[in-house]
Design a protein around this motif. Structure first.
Motif, short mmCIF file in Angstrom:
data_model
loop_
_atom_site.label_atom_id
_atom_site.label_comp_id
_atom_site.label_asym_id
_atom_site.label_seq_id
_atom_site.Cartn_x
_atom_site.Cartn_y
_atom_site.Cartn_z
N GLU A 1 6.76 2.11 1.87
CA GLU A 1 5.38 2.42 1.49
C GLU A 1 4.40 2.00 2.57
OE1 GLU A 1 7.88 2.25 -2.09
OE2 GLU A 1 7.54 0.84 -0.44
N GLU A 2 4.63 0.83 3.16
CA GLU A 2 3.75 0.35 4.22
C GLU A 2 3.89 1.21 5.48
OE1 GLU A 2 3.95 -4.36 2.82
OE2 GLU A 2 5.18 -3.61 4.48
N ILE A 3 5.10 1.64 5.77
CA ILE A 3 5.33 2.52 6.92
C ILE A 3 4.64 3.86 6.69
CG2 ILE A 3 7.10 3.80 8.17
CD1 ILE A 3 8.98 1.39 7.63
N ALA A 4 4.70 4.37 5.48
CA ALA A 4 4.02 5.62 5.15
C ALA A 4 2.52 5.49 5.38
CB ALA A 4 4.32 6.02 3.70
N LEU A 5 1.95 4.36 4.95
CA LEU A 5 0.53 4.11 5.16
C LEU A 5 0.20 4.10 6.65
CD1 LEU A 5 -2.28 3.31 4.11
CD2 LEU A 5 -1.50 0.92 4.12
N SER A 6 1.06 3.48 7.43
CA SER A 6 0.88 3.41 8.88
C SER A 6 0.90 4.81 9.51
CB SER A 6 1.97 2.53 9.50
OG SER A 6 1.98 2.62 10.90
N ASP B 1 -0.19 -0.01 14.20
CA ASP B 1 0.38 -1.35 14.11
C ASP B 1 -0.37 -2.16 13.05
OD1 ASP B 1 1.56 -3.77 14.47
OD2 ASP B 1 0.76 -4.14 16.47
N ILE B 2 0.11 -2.08 11.80
CA ILE B 2 -0.52 -2.83 10.71
C ILE B 2 0.46 -3.81 10.07
CG2 ILE B 2 -2.23 -1.03 10.19
CD1 ILE B 2 -0.46 -0.11 7.88
N GLY B 3 1.57 -4.04 10.75
CA GLY B 3 2.57 -4.97 10.22
C GLY B 3 3.41 -4.39 9.11
N SER B 4 3.70 -3.11 9.18
CA SER B 4 4.45 -2.44 8.12
C SER B 4 5.91 -2.89 8.09
CB SER B 4 4.40 -0.93 8.32
OG SER B 4 3.07 -0.46 8.27
#
Length: 378
Positions: free
Chosen positions: A337-342, A330-333
């Motif tokens: 790209e943000e979802i991939a990081l998560s 839960d990093i606020g994706s």
């Protein structure tokens, strides 16, 4: 493992070009350090560096020491001490308040089972292994270096030493999956870095949509082995996923036919096709896979559970515990790209037994403690 793979690739290129090399290895740390024992860096005679032994503060001086090792064709152990005024004078600025012992090994291509050849054994199979590096902190002592590669009951020894008396300790490290440093019995002041090495993470992705592309790029940077499979041949192409290791267009019922599953295999379901994802999920419960990530909201996962119940399939607690849905930390994706990081972050945390919280709230040291000082088993 990625660092070692990069080093092996760099060495192969240097060898083809006729360039000599030296391998720098962090063998022992006292106090704090940016890198821990087992960190490695290859240095070629023209100054090319591959890998890292610090956050950048040691590499400049280490380059000079490695070139000296190449020139003299000798192994050397160098100690960097943050409390030493000389280290400050030459501009190391370690900043980690620790003592770092680094072994420099000249790579002699004519010697069988030299350090590079021993490390190359890691790429022959997807199995955990142990690498032993023997060193001495005594000034002027002979530095033996990388001496043993061990995988189950198949030891590969350096030509210059018999370290079979270490086998019981090596097996213990393999069992506990934890690197240690031990003093050798009746070997003067020699010590041994007995290093546990896992195979790289194998990431198996069901899906080949645009949102898979950043996930593949990030996983590739980490050195993970990446397999992409789904039913649409138009999407499962090397052009779309140049960093993937395996790309297949397969029907859902054949998804697992060519997949090897071990402790380092992680599955991510993100085809956006509920029927396909559900079929793959059902087949995964017949395996020993420990991690199954499903992209999408909890409502999607609940619908999948309902569909399974209609087929008479009720998942037990153990099976539910293997599923991560929604996948990721839960990093606020929001973006792909943000979802991939998560997703990558959660898988990395799971693989190393962490929970993915902020280091700000971690008690104790960032890195796991390494056992030091004990003698080898008799």
């Amino acid at each position: 493992m990625k660092e070692i793979s990069d080093i092996l690739k760099s060495y192969s290129e240097a060898q083809k070009a006729g360039k000599k090399s030296a391998l720098a290895t962090v063998v022992k740390v006292e106090g704090s350090s940016y890198r821990q024992p087992g960190a490695r860096m290859l240095v070629t005679e023209d100054g090319i560096l591959t890998g890292a032994i610090s956050g950048g503060c040691l590499e400049g001086d280490a380059l000079r020491k490695a070139l000296l090792s190449i020139h003299q064709k000798q192994n050397k152990l160098i100690t960097y001490n943050t409390s030493n005024e000389y280290d400050a004078e030459i501009g190391l600025q370690l900043g980690c308040n620790g003592i770092v012992h680094i072994l420099f090994e000249y790579i002699d291509e004519e010697i069988p089972n030299n350090p590079i050849q021993l490390l190359q054994q890691l790429e022959t199979d997807r199995k955990e292994a142990v690498v032993v590096t023997v060193f001495s902190l005594k000034r002027g002592a002979k530095q033996i270096g990388t001496a043993l590669f061990f995988r189950k009951d198949n030891p590969v020894l350096h030509h210059d030493i018999d370290v079979l008396n270490l086998i019981s300790d090596v097996k213990e490290v393999l069992k506990n999956k934890k690197t240690i440093v031990k003093r050798l019995i009746e070997q003067n002041d020699d010590e041994a870095l007995i290093e546990y090495i896992n195979p790289p993470i194998s990431l198996v992705i069901a899906g080949a949509g645009n949102d898979v592309q950043p996930l593949v790029k990030m996983a590739s940077i980490l050195g993970w082995k990446i397999t992409i499979q789904e039913g649409r041949a138009t999407h499962v192409t090397k052009k779309r996923f140049p960093k993937a290791d395996v790309i297949n267009a397969v029907k859902q019922e054949h998804f697992l036919e060519n997949i090897v599953i071990d402790d380092q295999t992680f599955f991510v379901l993100m085809t956006h096709n509920n029927k396909y994802d559900l079929a793959v999920l059902k087949s995964l419960f017949e395996t020993n896979c420990q991690y199954i990530g499903i992209l999408g909201p909890k409502s999607k996962f609940h619908r999948m559970l309902d569909d399974l119940r209609k087929e008479g399939i009720v998942l037990n607690e153990e099976q539910l515990g293997r599923i991560h849905s929604p996948i990721g930390l839960d990093i606020g994706s929001e973006t792909s790209e943000e979802i991939a990081l998560s997703i990558v972050s959660e898988i990395k945390a799971f693989a190393t037994g962490r929970i993915g919280t902020s280091l700000k709230y971690k008690h104790g040291k960032i890195h796991d403690e390494i056992e030091y000082g004990a003698e080898t088993s008799k």
